[in-house]
Design an enzyme around this catalytic site. Structure first.
Site, PDB file in Angstrom:
ATOM      1  N   ASP A  82       5.666   9.051  16.903  1.00 24.81           N
ATOM      2  CA  ASP A  82       4.963   8.191  15.951  1.00 24.81           C
ATOM      3  C   ASP A  82       5.062   6.728  16.437  1.00 24.81           C
ATOM      4  O   ASP A  82       5.862   6.424  17.337  1.00 24.81           O
ATOM      5  CB  ASP A  82       5.629   8.387  14.569  1.00 24.81           C
ATOM      6  CG  ASP A  82       4.747   7.955  13.418  1.00 24.81           C
ATOM      7  OD1 ASP A  82       3.529   7.786  13.611  1.00 24.81           O
ATOM      8  OD2 ASP A  82       5.277   7.796  12.293  1.00 24.81           O
ATOM      9  N   HIS A  83       4.291   5.848  15.806  1.00 18.22           N
ATOM     10  CA  HIS A  83       4.218   4.410  16.148  1.00 18.22           C
ATOM     11  C   HIS A  83       5.190   3.947  17.223  1.00 18.22           C
ATOM     12  O   HIS A  83       6.372   3.707  16.947  1.00 18.22           O
ATOM     13  CB  HIS A  83       4.530   3.571  14.910  1.00 18.22           C
ATOM     14  CG  HIS A  83       3.532   3.722  13.842  1.00 18.22           C
ATOM     15  ND1 HIS A  83       2.339   3.034  13.836  1.00 18.22           N
ATOM     16  CD2 HIS A  83       3.531   4.490  12.729  1.00 18.22           C
ATOM     17  CE1 HIS A  83       1.654   3.369  12.766  1.00 18.22           C
ATOM     18  NE2 HIS A  83       2.348   4.258  12.071  1.00 18.22           N
ATOM     19  N   HIS A 180       2.390   2.573   4.567  1.00 17.82           N
ATOM     20  CA  HIS A 180       3.623   3.364   4.683  1.00 17.82           C
ATOM     21  C   HIS A 180       4.520   3.092   3.479  1.00 17.82           C
ATOM     22  O   HIS A 180       4.482   2.004   2.910  1.00 17.82           O
ATOM     23  CB  HIS A 180       4.390   2.949   5.949  1.00 17.82           C
ATOM     24  CG  HIS A 180       3.703   3.342   7.224  1.00 17.82           C
ATOM     25  ND1 HIS A 180       3.635   2.511   8.311  1.00 17.82           N
ATOM     26  CD2 HIS A 180       3.071   4.490   7.586  1.00 17.82           C
ATOM     27  CE1 HIS A 180       2.990   3.138   9.301  1.00 17.82           C
ATOM     28  NE2 HIS A 180       2.632   4.329   8.877  1.00 17.82           N
ATOM     29  N   GLY A 181       5.313   4.056   3.112  1.00 12.66           N
ATOM     30  CA  GLY A 181       6.284   3.858   2.035  1.00 12.66           C
ATOM     31  C   GLY A 181       5.707   4.263   0.692  1.00 12.66           C
ATOM     32  O   GLY A 181       4.736   5.011   0.614  1.00 12.66           O
ATOM     33  N   HIS A 208      -2.475   7.759   7.987  1.00  6.60           N
ATOM     34  CA  HIS A 208      -1.087   7.300   7.823  1.00  6.60           C
ATOM     35  C   HIS A 208      -0.831   7.047   6.340  1.00  6.60           C
ATOM     36  O   HIS A 208      -1.760   6.921   5.538  1.00  6.60           O
ATOM     37  CB  HIS A 208      -0.864   6.013   8.622  1.00  6.60           C
ATOM     38  CG  HIS A 208      -0.687   6.280  10.090  1.00  6.60           C
ATOM     39  ND1 HIS A 208       0.531   6.246  10.714  1.00  6.60           N
ATOM     40  CD2 HIS A 208      -1.584   6.626  11.041  1.00  6.60           C
ATOM     41  CE1 HIS A 208       0.379   6.549  11.987  1.00  6.60           C
ATOM     42  NE2 HIS A 208      -0.900   6.783  12.225  1.00  6.60           N
ATOM     43  N   GLY A 209       0.452   6.931   5.999  1.00  5.53           N
ATOM     44  CA  GLY A 209       0.798   6.593   4.619  1.00  5.53           C
ATOM     45  C   GLY A 209       0.428   7.674   3.636  1.00  5.53           C
ATOM     46  O   GLY A 209      -0.053   7.401   2.533  1.00  5.53           O
ATOM     47  N   ASN A 230      -0.129  12.191   7.960  1.00 10.21           N
ATOM     48  CA  ASN A 230       1.269  11.810   8.184  1.00 10.21           C
ATOM     49  C   ASN A 230       2.052  11.706   6.882  1.00 10.21           C
ATOM     50  O   ASN A 230       1.643  10.989   5.958  1.00 10.21           O
ATOM     51  CB  ASN A 230       1.327  10.428   8.849  1.00 10.21           C
ATOM     52  CG  ASN A 230       0.942  10.461  10.307  1.00 10.21           C
ATOM     53  OD1 ASN A 230       0.508  11.479  10.822  1.00 10.21           O
ATOM     54  ND2 ASN A 230       1.105   9.329  10.968  1.00 10.21           N
ATOM     55  N   THR A 233       7.792   9.294   4.067  1.00 10.68           N
ATOM     56  CA  THR A 233       8.606   8.823   2.936  1.00 10.68           C
ATOM     57  C   THR A 233       8.934   9.944   1.952  1.00 10.68           C
ATOM     58  O   THR A 233      10.071  10.023   1.462  1.00 10.68           O
ATOM     59  CB  THR A 233       7.862   7.678   2.213  1.00 10.68           C
ATOM     60  OG1 THR A 233       7.648   6.633   3.174  1.00 10.68           O
ATOM     61  CG2 THR A 233       8.661   7.132   1.053  1.00 10.68           C
TER      62      THR A 233
END
Ligand code: 13P
Length: 285
Positions: A82-83, A180-181, A208-209, A230, A233
């Site tokens: 990932d990233h 994200h999160g 993402h996220g 993805n 969290t």
């Protein structure tokens, strides 16, 4: 089945418009739990690791652990980095056998420089028989030490399409209002941007996220081409909260395997809930 290339998994998902869960694992317990969840639901799986996880476990033991758990599984599984803004880490993971990497050039001073370096990463990945996800905009939110809470600049459709075409990335991760999160407010997603990109360059899109999006948002985005979804969290929270809940119930417990079994069940259940949202056989199960 076991370990296959990332695009073997994503090409089918993109063509048939279902989503493949890409779960960020942090250790052996979470790795085993996501593989068991996907195996139970007969769904393909992408296991991904942040750079932080690679550093905390060590690349070789992490890769050996991945192979040991993935090889006997009855489903196709790929390993993805990932990233990663760090070219040396990208090279090390490709040499070790990762199936794909996300070269995160969103921090670079210009899209031109991002393009130049992404092209190099794509060439390196091809030599290793691996695939590349690319991005031009940072996804809002810090994940395992990478990223920023600031809203990224969003580039034009032409810039995004040109980036995909000229670099030859296999998967593209546009910013569409995702983060994200834990979402602090209901996310307002530019779903049309996914359709616009896919209409011009038919590559699987990475969403993402994923944590905190609704089933309707997932359905809509997957139908538009988000084949890779993805989730990090949600699994981390399940993992952490399970420890807390266990010790609230058994403050004096002294048997780690009992704790680990409890935590594993929670992580497995969270993984299954997500897979069932994205994948038709998972939905039917
Ligand atoms: P979440 O942490 O919001 O699930 O996002 C995961 C992700 O996009 C990993 O790159």
């Amino acid at each position: 089945m076991s370990v296959v290339s990332t695009m073997e998994i994503l090409s089918d998902a993109f063509a048939r418009r279902y989503g493949v869960a890409a779960f960020n694992i942090v250790n052996d317990l979470t790795l085993e739990a996501v593989i068991s969840a996907a195996s139970e639901l007969r769904a393909p799986l992408i296991v991904q690791t942040s750079v932080k996880t690679v550093k905390s476990i060590g690349l070789r033991p992490l890769y050996a652990m991945f192979r040991a758990f993935a090889e006997p599984a009855p489903i196709p599984i790929a390993l993805h980095l990932d990233h990663c803004p760090d070219r040396a880490m990208i090279s090390a993971c490709l040499a070790q056998g990762y199936n794909s990497v996300l070269f995160d050039g969103s921090h670079l001073p210009s899209v031109e420089e991002n393009k130049r370096q992404t092209l190099e990463v794509v060439a390196e990945a091809r030599r290793a028989g691996a695939h590349v996800e690319g991005e031009i905009e940072g996804i809002t939110g810090v994940e395992d030490g990478i990223g920023s809470d600031l809203l990224a600049d969003i580039y034009s459709l032409e810039t995004a399409v040109d980036f995909v075409r000229s670099t030859g990335v296999d998967v593209f991760a546009p910013a569409i209002g995702n983060a994200h999160g834990v979402y602090k407010a209901e996310p307002v997603l530019d779903v049309q941007r996914v359709s616009d990109i896919v209409a011009q360059v038919p590559v699987p899109i990475c969403l993402h996220g994923g944590t905190g999006l609704s089933p309707r948002q997932f359905d809509d985005l997957i139908a538009r081409g988000c084949a890779k979804v993805n989730i990090s969290t949600a699994l981390k929270l399940a993992y952490m909260r399970a420890h807390r809940d266990f010790f609230e119930r058994h403050p004096e417990h002294g048997d780690p395997p009992t704790l680990m079994k409890f935590v594993r069940e929670r992580v497995l259940a969270t993984a299954k809930e997500h897979i069932a949202l994205f994948h038709s056989e998972g939905k039917a199960a």
